[in-house]
Design an enzyme around this catalytic site. Sequence first.
Site, mmCIF file in Angstrom:
data_model
loop_
_atom_site.group_PDB
_atom_site.id
_atom_site.type_symbol
_atom_site.label_atom_id
_atom_site.label_comp_id
_atom_site.label_asym_id
_atom_site.label_seq_id
_atom_site.Cartn_x
_atom_site.Cartn_y
_atom_site.Cartn_z
ATOM 1 N N LYS A 53 0.845 -1.205 0.000
ATOM 2 C CA LYS A 53 0.000 0.000 0.000
ATOM 3 C C LYS A 53 0.873 1.244 0.000
ATOM 4 O O LYS A 53 0.576 2.223 -0.684
ATOM 5 C CB LYS A 53 -0.933 -0.007 1.221
ATOM 6 C CG LYS A 53 -2.002 -1.084 1.142
ATOM 7 C CD LYS A 53 -2.761 -1.241 2.445
ATOM 8 C CE LYS A 53 -3.717 -2.417 2.389
ATOM 9 N NZ LYS A 53 -4.385 -2.689 3.664
ATOM 10 N N GLN A 97 -4.035 -1.046 9.831
ATOM 11 C CA GLN A 97 -3.994 -2.382 9.223
ATOM 12 C C GLN A 97 -4.622 -3.405 10.179
ATOM 13 O O GLN A 97 -4.245 -3.493 11.350
ATOM 14 C CB GLN A 97 -2.533 -2.754 8.903
ATOM 15 C CG GLN A 97 -2.373 -4.082 8.200
ATOM 16 C CD GLN A 97 -3.030 -4.121 6.805
ATOM 17 O OE1 GLN A 97 -2.964 -3.182 6.047
ATOM 18 N NE2 GLN A 97 -3.680 -5.229 6.500
ATOM 19 N N ASP A 120 -10.566 3.366 4.605
ATOM 20 C CA ASP A 120 -10.922 1.944 4.516
ATOM 21 C C ASP A 120 -12.441 1.760 4.446
ATOM 22 O O ASP A 120 -12.918 0.684 4.095
ATOM 23 C CB ASP A 120 -10.384 1.183 5.740
ATOM 24 C CG ASP A 120 -9.170 0.337 5.399
ATOM 25 O OD1 ASP A 120 -8.982 0.015 4.206
ATOM 26 O OD2 ASP A 120 -8.418 -0.016 6.325
#
Length: 291
Positions: A53, A97, A120
């Site tokens: 990412k 994460q 997200d």
Amino acid sequence: MALILDGREVSKRIREEIRKEVSLYVSKGLRAPTLAVVLVGDDPASVVYVNNKRKASQSVGIRSLLYHLPKDTPQEKLLSLIDELNRNEEVDGILVQLPLPEHIDQKKVILRISPEKDVDGFHPENMGRLVAQMEDGFIPCTPLGIDLLLKHYRIDPKGKDVTIVGAGFIVGRPLSLLMLWRNATVSVCHIHTKDIKKFTLGADILISATGVPKLIKADMVKEGAVVIDVGISRLGDKIVGDVDFEEVKKKAGAITPVPGGVGPMTVSALLLNTLKAYKKRFSHLISTTKP
Ligand code: NAD
């Protein structure tokens, strides 16, 4: 033989568009879009995802800030880092994460991220916008990536029977809502579904997101169906999906490979969400500088 839906190739194009747009804003004097990535511990898969990412962000001109905390970081400390990132005017998007170590309550962490920076798309406010079909929220990255992949290949879910196997919070559930936005007729199967084959065999578009290798076999797939494999599992030194690719590709009309299908699209969707957060923050300036 099925058409291979090449997530790497489609991602390349999307990222080139993002890179051009970012460089235009920067050339007009705006700071670069900035994504804060928080990693707690050293889970090997998470380390790989975070590196991917960050690399992808940098390749399009998105600044990426890494906050790598030790595995035993107290929950309060993580929450105060999030508060700090929420307040930080230099940060457009925050990504924590997952999964987090067991002593940390994942839901509390998700709730703490400001919905405006929740790239997200897991905050209930953004999930709520997905239910309400409000386009200004953030759509979780894997569903958004799949939607973009289908769009690229002009596969329109409208009026189609879409079966999603897997009802997880990150993929299956939000994807079922997004497919409803696209006017598909959606069935969602999960571990308690009595007869999965009954649903998969009827699917024009079959999407599997369970993490069970070879769960989807050729005899579960309708001739000519579009098959999207979200699963990522490690079998020895190989990464495999949920679909028995070699057999299913003989029967499907189109299919995503693993790796190289949904994975890169998920990362591209993250970049798009970060750009969206940035553009909202600078909307008063960007409206005049937009191409
Ligand atoms: P999850 O654990 O939240 O959900 C899994 C779902 O699969 C559950 O609804 C469960 O009931 C269902 N399931 C499990 N075994 C089943 C079975 N035998 N039959 C039918 N349903 C079954 O997982 P998740 O976070 O949604 O992730 C699912 C998979 O997708 C994992 O392999 C994950 O690594 C992968 N993933 C890939 C990407 C990507 O970018 N390609 C992104 C996110 C997740």
